[in-house]
Enzyme design. Structure first.
Site, mmCIF file in Angstrom:
data_model
loop_
_atom_site.group_PDB
_atom_site.id
_atom_site.type_symbol
_atom_site.label_atom_id
_atom_site.label_comp_id
_atom_site.label_asym_id
_atom_site.label_seq_id
_atom_site.Cartn_x
_atom_site.Cartn_y
_atom_site.Cartn_z
ATOM 1 N N ASP A 43 34.626 -23.677 105.231
ATOM 2 C CA ASP A 43 33.708 -24.348 106.065
ATOM 3 C C ASP A 43 32.390 -24.413 105.119
ATOM 4 O OD1 ASP A 43 32.054 -25.107 108.116
ATOM 5 O OD2 ASP A 43 31.577 -22.711 108.809
ATOM 6 N N ASP A 46 28.492 -23.977 106.644
ATOM 7 C CA ASP A 46 27.538 -23.214 107.041
ATOM 8 C C ASP A 46 28.168 -21.643 107.612
ATOM 9 O OD1 ASP A 46 25.657 -25.193 107.054
ATOM 10 O OD2 ASP A 46 26.365 -26.287 108.700
#
Ligand code: BG6
Ligand code: MG
Length: 214
Positions: free
Chosen positions: A11, A13
């Site tokens: 991922d 963020d």
């Protein structure tokens, strides 16, 4: 070093860089402008959820209804603020431990993917100067179902040419961990084990990432 995985899918963020905090600040300002409650605990539900999905969760905290056009304007306002906040990001904003983790994965001969539902993901990667470290970056604009749906992690695996069962996913969000698990992958959570209850293993930060341990 040998690994029983063929790829690691990260991922963005909150894992690679602290943009989760900028999303938080931008949503908080929008919620407060509408007199809606907003705090860190509520924000956990928004992590990993796409822009319109997050807006719907925020608006559901109140009783007022909004037209599609009004919702679009609110989402645009949030994004303008977010884009302002990320404007000054530099390669120094890569979180501690991330470059070492990417080197470890690459050194073990695995592929590296990025699975973010953010439409700003390419901009953020370019600001950080690390786009070329990923074999595949999923284009969020082509994803129909945001996390917690498994679509984005499955798409990353398909782009990498690797079976989902051979992938390790790395996430800081409850919705993201659900996406990884429902894709049939092993999940490393970055954060708190009390929050990321479905993760197979939870580390407090990327400085603790050790591929050989999973
Ligand atoms: C996710 C973030 O990565 O991207 C969410 O965790 C954010 O907080 C989502 O809402 C969508 O981002 P953007 O940049 O397309 O509004
Ligand atoms: Mg995240």
């Amino acid at each position: 070093m040998m690994s029983h995985y063929k790829a690691v899918i990260f991922d963005l963020d909150g894992v690679i860089t602290d943009t989760a905090h900028y999303h938080y600040l931008a949503w908080k300002r929008l919620a407060e402008s509408l007199d809606l409650p907003f705090d860190e605990a509520f924000n956990e539900q928004l992590k990993g959820v796409d822009r319109m999905g997050s807006l719907e969760l925020i608006l559901a905290q109140g009783s007022r209804s909004f037209t599609q056009e009004e919702k679009r304007a609110l989402a645009d306002a949030k994004n303008r603020h977010y884009v302002e906040l990320i404007a000054t990001m530099t390669p120094g904003d890569v979180l501690p431990g991330v470059l070492r983790a990417l080197d470890e994965v690459r050194g073990a001969g695995l592929k590296i993917g990025l699975a973010s539902v953010s439409k700003n993901a390419f901009t953020v990667l370019d600001k950080l100067g690390i786009r070329n470290r990923f074999d595949e970056v999923v284009d969020a604009a082509l994803i129909a179902n945001s996390k917690p749906h498994p679509e984005i992690f499955l798409t990353a695996a398909r782009q990498l040419g690797v079976a989902a069962a051979d992938c390790l996913g790395v996430e800081d969000a409850v919705a993201g961990v659900a996406s990884i698990k429902d894709a049939g992958m092993v999940a490393v959570g970055v954060g708190s084990p009390q929050v990321l209850t479905r993760a197979d293993v939870v580390i407090p930060s990327m400085e603790h990432f050790r591929l050989a341990d999973y």
